[in-house]
Design a protein around this motif. Sequence first.
Motif, PDB file in Angstrom:
ATOM      1  N   ASP A  29       9.287  10.495   4.031  1.00 42.60           N
ATOM      2  CA  ASP A  29       8.179  10.096   3.117  1.00 42.60           C
ATOM      3  C   ASP A  29       7.294   9.173   3.636  1.00 42.60           C
ATOM      4  O   ASP A  29       6.282   9.287   3.388  1.00 42.60           O
ATOM      5  N   LEU A  30       7.819   8.427   4.636  1.00 42.45           N
ATOM      6  CA  LEU A  30       6.917   7.388   5.504  1.00 42.45           C
ATOM      7  C   LEU A  30       7.599   7.149   6.705  1.00 42.45           C
ATOM      8  O   LEU A  30       8.657   7.020   6.828  1.00 42.45           O
ATOM      9  N   VAL A  31       6.829   7.017   7.654  1.00 45.17           N
ATOM     10  CA  VAL A  31       7.048   6.656   9.190  1.00 45.17           C
ATOM     11  C   VAL A  31       6.278   5.335   9.527  1.00 45.17           C
ATOM     12  O   VAL A  31       5.141   5.105   9.269  1.00 45.17           O
ATOM     13  N   LEU A  32       7.289   4.184   9.584  1.00 45.83           N
ATOM     14  CA  LEU A  32       6.706   2.959   9.674  1.00 45.83           C
ATOM     15  C   LEU A  32       6.546   2.695  11.261  1.00 45.83           C
ATOM     16  O   LEU A  32       7.249   3.197  12.060  1.00 45.83           O
ATOM     17  N   ILE A  33       5.290   2.080  11.597  1.00 44.84           N
ATOM     18  CA  ILE A  33       4.841   2.213  13.140  1.00 44.84           C
ATOM     19  C   ILE A  33       4.604   0.595  13.163  1.00 44.84           C
ATOM     20  O   ILE A  33       3.411   0.135  12.692  1.00 44.84           O
ATOM     21  N   PRO A  34       5.277  -0.135  14.223  1.00 42.16           N
ATOM     22  CA  PRO A  34       4.805  -1.507  14.380  1.00 42.16           C
ATOM     23  C   PRO A  34       3.653  -1.661  15.275  1.00 42.16           C
ATOM     24  O   PRO A  34       3.337  -0.744  16.036  1.00 42.16           O
ATOM     25  N   PHE A  64       2.680  -1.455  10.566  1.00 46.49           N
ATOM     26  CA  PHE A  64       2.799  -2.968   9.984  1.00 46.49           C
ATOM     27  C   PHE A  64       2.581  -3.833  11.130  1.00 46.49           C
ATOM     28  O   PHE A  64       2.978  -3.612  12.262  1.00 46.49           O
ATOM     29  N   GLU A  65       1.899  -5.032  11.005  1.00 46.06           N
ATOM     30  CA  GLU A  65       1.813  -6.098  11.980  1.00 46.06           C
ATOM     31  C   GLU A  65       3.230  -6.509  12.352  1.00 46.06           C
ATOM     32  O   GLU A  65       3.890  -7.233  11.429  1.00 46.06           O
ATOM     33  N   MET A  66       3.531  -6.204  13.788  1.00 48.85           N
ATOM     34  CA  MET A  66       4.959  -7.050  14.439  1.00 48.85           C
ATOM     35  C   MET A  66       4.660  -8.446  14.561  1.00 48.85           C
ATOM     36  O   MET A  66       3.898  -8.994  15.258  1.00 48.85           O
ATOM     37  N   PRO A  67       5.677  -9.393  13.790  1.00 45.19           N
ATOM     38  CA  PRO A  67       5.776 -10.684  13.966  1.00 45.19           C
ATOM     39  C   PRO A  67       6.127 -11.170  15.688  1.00 45.19           C
ATOM     40  O   PRO A  67       6.546 -10.062  16.037  1.00 45.19           O
ATOM     41  N   VAL A  68       5.492 -12.255  16.070  1.00 45.10           N
ATOM     42  CA  VAL A  68       5.618 -12.443  17.417  1.00 45.10           C
ATOM     43  C   VAL A  68       6.799 -13.562  17.428  1.00 45.10           C
ATOM     44  O   VAL A  68       6.793 -14.491  16.906  1.00 45.10           O
ATOM     45  N   ARG A  69       7.641 -13.364  18.476  1.00 46.66           N
ATOM     46  CA  ARG A  69       9.057 -14.246  18.661  1.00 46.66           C
ATOM     47  C   ARG A  69       8.331 -15.547  19.323  1.00 46.66           C
ATOM     48  O   ARG A  69       7.423 -15.452  20.145  1.00 46.66           O
ATOM     49  N   ARG A  70       8.770 -16.622  18.869  1.00 43.40           N
ATOM     50  CA  ARG A  70       8.480 -17.954  19.647  1.00 43.40           C
ATOM     51  C   ARG A  70       8.651 -17.783  21.049  1.00 43.40           C
ATOM     52  O   ARG A  70       9.655 -16.978  21.369  1.00 43.40           O
ATOM     53  N   GLY A  71       7.941 -18.512  21.911  1.00 43.67           N
ATOM     54  CA  GLY A  71       8.000 -18.426  23.012  1.00 43.67           C
ATOM     55  C   GLY A  71       9.290 -18.856  23.871  1.00 43.67           C
ATOM     56  O   GLY A  71      10.510 -18.609  23.337  1.00 43.67           O
ATOM     57  N   GLU A  72       9.278 -19.778  24.890  1.00 40.85           N
ATOM     58  CA  GLU A  72      10.451 -20.182  25.455  1.00 40.85           C
ATOM     59  C   GLU A  72      11.111 -21.124  24.809  1.00 40.85           C
ATOM     60  O   GLU A  72      11.367 -22.490  25.201  1.00 40.85           O
ATOM     61  N   ASP A  81      16.873 -14.835  15.823  1.00 41.69           N
ATOM     62  CA  ASP A  81      17.118 -14.775  14.380  1.00 41.69           C
ATOM     63  C   ASP A  81      16.037 -14.968  13.589  1.00 41.69           C
ATOM     64  O   ASP A  81      15.944 -14.311  12.468  1.00 41.69           O
ATOM     65  N   ASP A  82      15.290 -16.090  13.653  1.00 46.62           N
ATOM     66  CA  ASP A  82      14.177 -16.312  12.718  1.00 46.62           C
ATOM     67  C   ASP A  82      13.095 -15.000  13.010  1.00 46.62           C
ATOM     68  O   ASP A  82      12.318 -14.412  12.014  1.00 46.62           O
ATOM     69  N   TRP A  83      13.078 -14.405  14.149  1.00 43.47           N
ATOM     70  CA  TRP A  83      11.951 -13.326  14.176  1.00 43.47           C
ATOM     71  C   TRP A  83      12.505 -12.289  13.762  1.00 43.47           C
ATOM     72  O   TRP A  83      11.716 -11.386  12.897  1.00 43.47           O
ATOM     73  N   HIS A  84      13.910 -11.874  13.773  1.00 41.19           N
ATOM     74  CA  HIS A  84      14.460 -10.727  12.919  1.00 41.19           C
ATOM     75  C   HIS A  84      14.295 -11.021  11.481  1.00 41.19           C
ATOM     76  O   HIS A  84      13.729  -9.856  10.786  1.00 41.19           O
ATOM     77  N   ASP A  85      14.213 -12.003  11.110  1.00 41.16           N
ATOM     78  CA  ASP A  85      14.108 -12.408   9.558  1.00 41.16           C
ATOM     79  C   ASP A  85      12.280 -12.029   9.254  1.00 41.16           C
ATOM     80  O   ASP A  85      12.413 -11.280   8.210  1.00 41.16           O
ATOM     81  N   ALA A  86      11.619 -12.461  10.151  1.00 42.52           N
ATOM     82  CA  ALA A  86      10.253 -12.188   9.803  1.00 42.52           C
ATOM     83  C   ALA A  86      10.035 -10.640  10.055  1.00 42.52           C
ATOM     84  O   ALA A  86       9.270 -10.062   9.113  1.00 42.52           O
ATOM     85  N   VAL A  87      10.464  -9.987  10.968  1.00 43.78           N
ATOM     86  CA  VAL A  87      10.410  -8.283  10.852  1.00 43.78           C
ATOM     87  C   VAL A  87      10.865  -7.981   9.521  1.00 43.78           C
ATOM     88  O   VAL A  87      10.501  -6.897   9.189  1.00 43.78           O
ATOM     89  N   ALA A  88      12.214  -8.181   9.205  1.00 40.60           N
ATOM     90  CA  ALA A  88      12.636  -7.719   7.999  1.00 40.60           C
ATOM     91  C   ALA A  88      11.888  -7.766   6.853  1.00 40.60           C
ATOM     92  O   ALA A  88      11.636  -6.890   6.053  1.00 40.60           O
ATOM     93  N   SER A 119      16.860  -3.121  15.708  1.00 41.38           N
ATOM     94  CA  SER A 119      16.567  -2.167  14.312  1.00 41.38           C
ATOM     95  C   SER A 119      17.724  -2.523  13.603  1.00 41.38           C
ATOM     96  O   SER A 119      17.688  -2.451  12.366  1.00 41.38           O
ATOM     97  N   LEU A 120      19.166  -2.019  14.005  1.00 39.74           N
ATOM     98  CA  LEU A 120      20.112  -1.983  13.154  1.00 39.74           C
ATOM     99  C   LEU A 120      20.482  -3.492  12.570  1.00 39.74           C
ATOM    100  O   LEU A 120      20.705  -3.514  11.327  1.00 39.74           O
TER     101      LEU A 120
END
Length: 250
Positions: A29-34, A64-72, A81-88, A119-120
């Motif tokens: 019904d919907l394809v999500l595209i980052p 959808f706008e993909m969040p950017v993970r913090r650098g080094e 982990d924080d980045w995955h939370d933001a993507v979720a 993604s999993l």
Amino acid sequence: MYELALVGVGSANPDHLTRQAIRALGAADLVLIPHKGSEKADLAALRQRLLATLFDTPPPARLFEMPVRRGEDPDYRASVDDWHDAVAARWRESLAAALPEGGRIALMIWGDPSLYDSSLRIAERLRAAGLPLAVTVVPGLTSLQLLTAAHAIPLNDLAAPVLITTGRRLAGGWPEGADRVAVMLDGGCAFQTLDPAGIRIWWGAYLGMVEEIRDAGPLAAAGPRILATRAAARARHGWIMDVYLLARSR
């Protein structure tokens, strides 16, 4: 209830998709595209072109706008982990806006959802937060398969194992006990930190795409060529996806 299909699409070459993958995308019904910013807009466009190629009437798609993970960040795992939370959170926002009553969603995953893809883990965050979500995985061609096919070589030596790792790990030195090492997610080209004596490399970027480039040979000679080719390709396209296999003689 939401039904999420994580669909492995190789490098978004229509020839790489299985019939199962095409069915899963067509039933959505919907394809999500980052969308990963202007420099990587080609990646979203590739997914959109794939849908247009596969279907006379493509399934509805939503960027959808993909969040950017913090650098080094010194705490790498915490930053991921924080980045995955933001993507979720972005996934959930998109579902609430487009399918508030539930439905079938598909995400096109480069390569295969099981190999160095998040993604999993992100889907599990949504389920842990109480979203009624059933997940289906549709396997796809991995970059390692595309690499060995491009060079017409076997992944492993005769009756021998292969270690699959990341550039971050390889930068710490050659893995103990390994004769062949497949390296993914290596933006820093960690192979240049190794003593090249006795090491051979098979490298490829944009594998399966019209932009495909590859090189191979003794690391001492091929390494500098790969660094130059890679830098030029990244500057030209604004992004690069590459992988390589190293073999070390005993």
